[in-house]
Design an enzyme around this catalytic site. Structure first.
Site, PDB file in Angstrom:
ATOM      1  N   LYS A   7     -28.438 -92.203  19.229  1.00 53.77           N
ATOM      2  CA  LYS A   7     -27.094 -92.688  18.938  1.00 53.77           C
ATOM      3  C   LYS A   7     -26.651 -92.269  17.543  1.00 53.77           C
ATOM      4  O   LYS A   7     -25.524 -91.788  17.335  1.00 53.77           O
ATOM      5  CB  LYS A   7     -27.048 -94.211  19.053  1.00 53.77           C
ATOM      6  CG  LYS A   7     -25.685 -94.817  18.726  1.00 53.77           C
ATOM      7  CD  LYS A   7     -25.793 -96.250  18.245  1.00 53.77           C
ATOM      8  CE  LYS A   7     -26.364 -96.315  16.839  1.00 53.77           C
ATOM      9  NZ  LYS A   7     -26.334 -97.690  16.282  1.00 53.77           N
TER      10      LYS A   7
ATOM     11  N   CYS B 141     -10.809-114.090  26.629  1.00 55.70           N
ATOM     12  CA  CYS B 141     -10.371-113.568  27.927  1.00 55.70           C
ATOM     13  C   CYS B 141      -8.866-113.672  28.099  1.00 55.70           C
ATOM     14  O   CYS B 141      -8.275-112.896  28.859  1.00 55.70           O
ATOM     15  CB  CYS B 141     -11.083-114.320  29.049  1.00 55.70           C
ATOM     16  SG  CYS B 141     -12.879-114.069  29.077  1.00 55.70           S
TER      17      CYS B 141
END
Length: 343
Positions: free
Chosen positions: A129, A234
């Site tokens: 990464k 959310c």
């Protein structure tokens, strides 16, 4: 969604170099700063990583960061400068090794590798990464003449880095978590755990190459501002209510298996030979009723209390008591086992 608020990765990511350092440091020094930032970023938030690199910059100010200057620092002093990052003692050792490799006359002689395989193989503490992020954000040495006035790192003979998005898609903890949450990656046979490398291979097959570079900061920033591992907003997410997110917290949006209720007639129509109650750790209690010649099982079956009480009364050796079953279902624990003392 990402454009609504700036995330820490946008302002303090490993690729971010303050304007003063960008104007007054050579390209080689800037690339070294990116490499150091990536080394320190493991298991560390962007805020702490950026602060640690800033401590090193301020320590050498107005001079630029070079491998020679890092080697000149005492281990205790260098460890104190990066004390805010995770595993700072081990990263102090890694940074000194990298500086020794890049110092003039060292094994690399100021030449940072330009391929992912060489980066991971050469530098301790640099994984796939970090190598991908370095190759995507390092500056080409061919532009060194436009970088600034002072340049104490040798530019001649240093391998050039071409700006390209095709080095790979960097997968960190945010990308790994969100890609599973959005059902973009799945386990492969014989490997039930999705590792960053497995996720990277699957994501690179569905994400266009020209979007590989921007995918990492986009998902990292999304995980930092909207969908954290512990706190999820959310109500601000456009995926909420679409069924595409496995962690949707809005009431009624998450898919649930419908519970089946057996009435008295349906229960009496079967001749109970043996009743067994099992608890599923994830779904709660699971009641399996075995009949003559066949058995059927339904997750989370709801039985009327009177019906099950009368049926279980016919089984004196039943291992689970109905009262313990009710308590276990509420607490999601295994029912208490009764010891049969009768002989």
């Amino acid at each position: 969604m990402r454009a609504r608020a700036a995330a820490p990765v946008d302002e303090m990511g490993c690729h971010v170099i303050p304007e003063y350092n960008r104007q007054n440091n050579s390209v080689a020094s800037q690339n070294l700063q990116v490499l150091i930032s990536l080394l320190l970023s493991s298991q560390t938030k962007d805020q702490h990583t950026f602060a640690a690199v800033q401590n090193i910059r301020h320590h050498f100010h107005p001079l630029e960061i070079t491998p020679q200057r890092i080697l000149s620092l005492d281990d205790a002093l260098l460890d104190n400068l990066i004390h805010g990052v995770g595993f700072h003692a081990k990263k102090t050792v890694y940074m000194k090794k990298i500086a020794a490799q890049l110092a003039p006359g060292g094994p690399l002689d100021e030449k940072i590798p330009t391929t992912l395989e060489e980066l991971v193989k050469t530098f301790a503490g640099i994984g796939p990464k970090m190598g991908i992020l370095y190759l995507q954000n390092a500056q080409p040495y061919a532009d060194a003449g436009n970088s600034g006035a002072s340049s104490e790192l040798s530019e001649q003979g240093t391998a050039d880095i071409a700006t390209s998005d095709e080095y790979g898609l960097a997968v960190d903890t945010h990308v790994l978590r969100l890609s599973q949450q959005f059902r973009l990656v799945f386990p492969i046979p014989r490997k039930p755990t999705i590792t960053p490398e497995i996720a990277r291979m699957q994501l690179e097959q569905i994400v266009p190459k020209e979007q590989w570079k921007e995918t990492n900061p986009m998902l990292v920033g999304f995980g930092q501002t909207i969908c954290g591992s512990r706190s999820k907003k959310c109500d601000e997410c456009l995926l909420s209510g679409t069924g595409l997110c496995a962690a949707d917290k809005r009431k009624g949006n998450r898919l649930k298996r419908p519970a089946k209720e057996l009435d008295d007639e349906e229960l009496d129509s079967h001749t109970l030979v043996k009743s067994e109650v099992k608890l599923d750790e994830e779904l709660g209690s699971q009641i399996q009723v075995k009949t003559e010649g066949k058995s059927f099982s339904q997750p989370r079956i709801k039985l009327k209390r009177d019906s099950i009480s009368s049926s279980l009364a016919q089984e004196p050796n039943l291992a689970v008591d109905i009262e313990d079953l009710a308590i276990a279902r509420r607490r999601r624990l295994r029912p208490r086992q009764q010891t049969n003392t009768s002989k």
